[in-house]
Design a protein around this motif. Structure first.
Motif, short mmCIF file in Angstrom:
data_model
loop_
_atom_site.label_atom_id
_atom_site.label_comp_id
_atom_site.label_asym_id
_atom_site.label_seq_id
_atom_site.Cartn_x
_atom_site.Cartn_y
_atom_site.Cartn_z
N LYS A 412 154.69 119.85 53.26
CA LYS A 412 155.61 120.98 53.43
C LYS A 412 154.86 122.14 54.08
N PHE A 416 155.81 123.75 57.65
CA PHE A 416 156.05 125.19 57.78
C PHE A 416 155.30 125.74 59.01
N TRP A 473 160.37 128.92 52.44
CA TRP A 473 159.25 127.96 52.55
C TRP A 473 158.24 128.18 51.43
N TYR A 483 163.85 123.54 60.44
CA TYR A 483 162.63 122.95 61.02
C TYR A 483 163.06 121.88 62.03
#
Ligand code: BES
Ligand code: ZN
Length: 631
Positions: A412, A416, A473, A483
């Motif tokens: 993740k 990001f 995020w 995203y």
């Protein structure tokens, strides 16, 4: 020491209250630097240098010797405040202090706090107003979490014993009394004494003389300030092969050639990163290949990455792991997470850099496959995590920081950064990263400090950047919208093949896997349904020899399928896999899968009984917990 313990507790309480109030708004620049996983109090008296003299006793499974800590009282801290350190399982024999850096140490009392299973015990040493150095005579416990003592039978050579350390996240305190927080940076020097004939290595500069080395005496220095979790040592029958001008590999003699072949691209990887993100600041970059019980894939110990031999696939297909550990030389070792709740700053940035290196060296197709596979892992991981634990800036209060080690901070976090890259453009994002690493070099920072820097950077004026919901995020669950979904034509083709084979439209002998790489195999096996008939598995196995694959990642995926379907022909391979490999990520899911059925549980317990003595304490701890929790 009853009275002084009370006094210390009172002081602790005061400090605690003072600092707790400093924790700030989630997305502000003020997120707390207070490390809930350390009992040290660097804001009062800080350790700045550690000088070790340790003897390695294989017979007693103990390190024994001294640590001299250079300390600095912080301005504003009262003169009566003691030095406070972290320890876990250490026996402290004697403590001394002195005002300068020479002369005799005056013996001083000390107080070892109660033992918390995760945090260990604080060690309090009352010091004088002018104390500069504290000397501790100590020894480690045979069950020290950072140390794995291997009998010769668990090495490749089978003749000599082997020892290695793993300090991240909070295990350094089980072999060195220090302030075991990533927010505290120290330099160090060390003398390590090993039985004659063995080689000692540290993740540091080697200053040993040839004569002393022959006697088993090794000297090291780390002149760049690093967090304690990067202190690392190994001892065993080790040989070296040069790879490039500043790169090389250490391994047991029978493994070193294979390792040198596998890692031939590493010099180019260093160039790839420094061209974009600024100079490599650590001198040499070597890799130590450990025996197979090493509990992780890799550990970014500075100047000397520790790596599992399970990456030695023979075809360089798993070397993104090396790209990853090397990238930590910027994200993690140069710019370090200040506390473990900021862990994503280490791992998310590193995963992003890793993929950029892979793209540079092996092309965009391979990088895309790694993005897609990574995202698939992330989606699996998110399924069984509470909403709070799905945040990048995760709250780990009261928990073992090792629990924060899952795919979320990695994938993740990387996604990001990729989202920012896509918004502002690659060149501008690279500029940002380069200045970020320059600005925060040799510093430990919080998520808030990262956000502060980001908001002050020119890219923050870009409307595309402003559309990114940063708070979602960092603090929110799941994957925020917006995203760009990674995609890979090659993996899509594999998906179609897998679907066709499962549906019966593609017969086994028409699966076109001639040119499949490791990544494609992993995808294919991951695309299999929970249940498959034995004859279907047999057909696949016959055609592609899956049970006998040497590639540790492909074998892992196949064994998961075998367990779910009680595919008996793979049982021996499963047992061998679990008794020769101790890498937690590869063994834990296999045990978990076995626990789904009563017969599988029996099998798991039988295999584990034989495998456990060869596992590292970190892996043992995880498997023990798994077996207990599933009862
Ligand atoms: N720093 C980590 C290993 C680690 C993290 C150890 C937290 C203890 C606590 C290392 O860089 C890492 O991420 N290793 C991965 C491999 C990587 C390619 C994802 C691993 O060991 O699986
Ligand atoms: Zn990492």
């Amino acid at each position: 020491m009853g009275w002084s313990t009370t006094m210390v507790l009172a002081i602790l309480a005061i400090l605690w209250i003072g600092l707790a109030s400093a924790s700030g708004a989630p997305d502000g620049e003020e997120t707390s630097r207070r490390d809930v996983h350390s009992l040290g109090h660097p804001e009062a008296v800080k350790v700045v240098h550690v000088d070790l003299d340790l003897t390695v006793h294989f017979d007693r499974k103990a390190l024994e010797g001294t640590a001299v800590l250079r300390i600095e009282r912080q301005s504003g801290a009262g003169e009566q405040l003691p030095l406070m350190l972290d320890t876990r399982g250490l026996s402290i024999v004697r403590a001394g202090m002195r005002d300068g850096n020479e002369g005799a140490f005056a013996e001083t009392p000390f107080d070892l706090g109660p033992a918390d299973p995760v945090l260990g015990s604080w060690l309090t040493i009352p010091i004088g107003p002018a104390t500069r150095e504290v000397r501790l005579e100590y020894r480690t416990s045979p069950s020290a979490g950072a140390l794995q003592w291997l009998e010769p039978s668990l090495t490749a050579g089978k003749v000599h014993p082997f020892l290695f350390t793993q300090s991240e996240a909070i295990h350094a305190r089980s072999w060195i009394p220090l302030q075991d927080s990533p927010g505290v940076r120290i330099t160090y020097s060390a003398v390590i004494r090993v039985p004659k004939g063995l080689v000692a290595l540290m993740a540091a500069d080697d200053h040993s003389s040839a004569e002393e080395a022959r006697e088993g005496i090794y000297r090291f220095r780390m002149d760049q300030p690093i967090p304690s979790y990067l202190i690392a040592m190994a001892a065993g029958d080790l040989a070296f092969r040069k790879i490039g001008p500043r790169t090389g590999v250490w391994a047991e003699p029978s493994v070193v050639e294979k390792a040198a072949y596998e890692f031939a691209d590493v010099e180019g990887m260093v160039d790839s990163i420094q061209n974009r993100y600024g100079p490599y600041r650590w001198g040499r970059y070597d890799i130590l290949v450990l025996p197979p019980s090493f509990p992780f894939g890799g550990m970014e110990n500075p100047k000397l990455t520790f790596a599992t031999p399970t990456v030695l696939a023979g075809d360089r297909s798993l070397v993104s792991l090396i790209a990853h550990e090397l990238a930590h030389s910027w994200s993690g070792n140069l710019v370090t997470n200040a506390t473990w709740r900021d862990f994503w700053l280490n791992e998310g940035f590193t995963t992003y850099l890793e993929r950029r290196v892979v793209e540079d060296l092996y092309g965009v197709e391979r990088a895309d496959m790694e993005w897609v596979l990574g995202l698939a892992d992330l989606r699996e991981e998110l399924k069984d995590k509470s909403p709070g634990d799905q945040a990048l800036h995760v709250n780990l209060d009261g928990r073992d920081p090792d629990e924060g080690m899952n795919r979320i901070p990695y994938e993740k976090g990387a996604l990001f950064l990729r989202t920012i890259e896509k918004a502002v453009g690659r060149d501008r994002f690279d500029d940002f990263l380069r200045s970020y690493f320059g600005h925060f070099s040799f510093r430990s920072i919080t998520t808030g400090e990262f956000v502060g820097y980001l908001k002050a950077h020119p890219i923050a004026h870009d409307p595309a950047f402003q559309r990114i919901d940063r708070n979602a995020w960092l603090e929110g669950p799941g994957l925020p919208s917006g995203y760009v979904e990674p995609s890979s034509k090659r993996l899509e083709a594999v998906d179609r093949t897998a679907q066709g084979w499962v549906a019966g439209t593609i017969p086994t002998d028409q699966i076109d896997a001639k040119n499949w790489t490791t990544h494609e195999w992993i995808r294919f096996l991951q695309a299999m349904p929970e249940k498959l008939e034995t004859d279907r598995l047999t057909a696949l196995d016959r055609r592609f020899d899956l049970t006998d694959r040497g590639n540790s990642e492909i074998a892992h995926q196949w064994l998961l399928i075998a367990i779910r379907n009680q595919y008996a022909p793979a049982n021996d391979r499963l047992k061998k896999y679990l008794t020769t490999i101790g890498r937690r990520k590869l063994v834990l899911p296999l045990y978990r899968a076995m626990l789904a059925t009563p017969a599988g549980r029996q099998q798991a317990e039988a295999i584990y009984a034989g495998a456990r003595p060869g596992y590292h304490p970190i892996t043992v701890d995880s498997v023990d917990r798994l077996l207990k929790s599933a009862k």
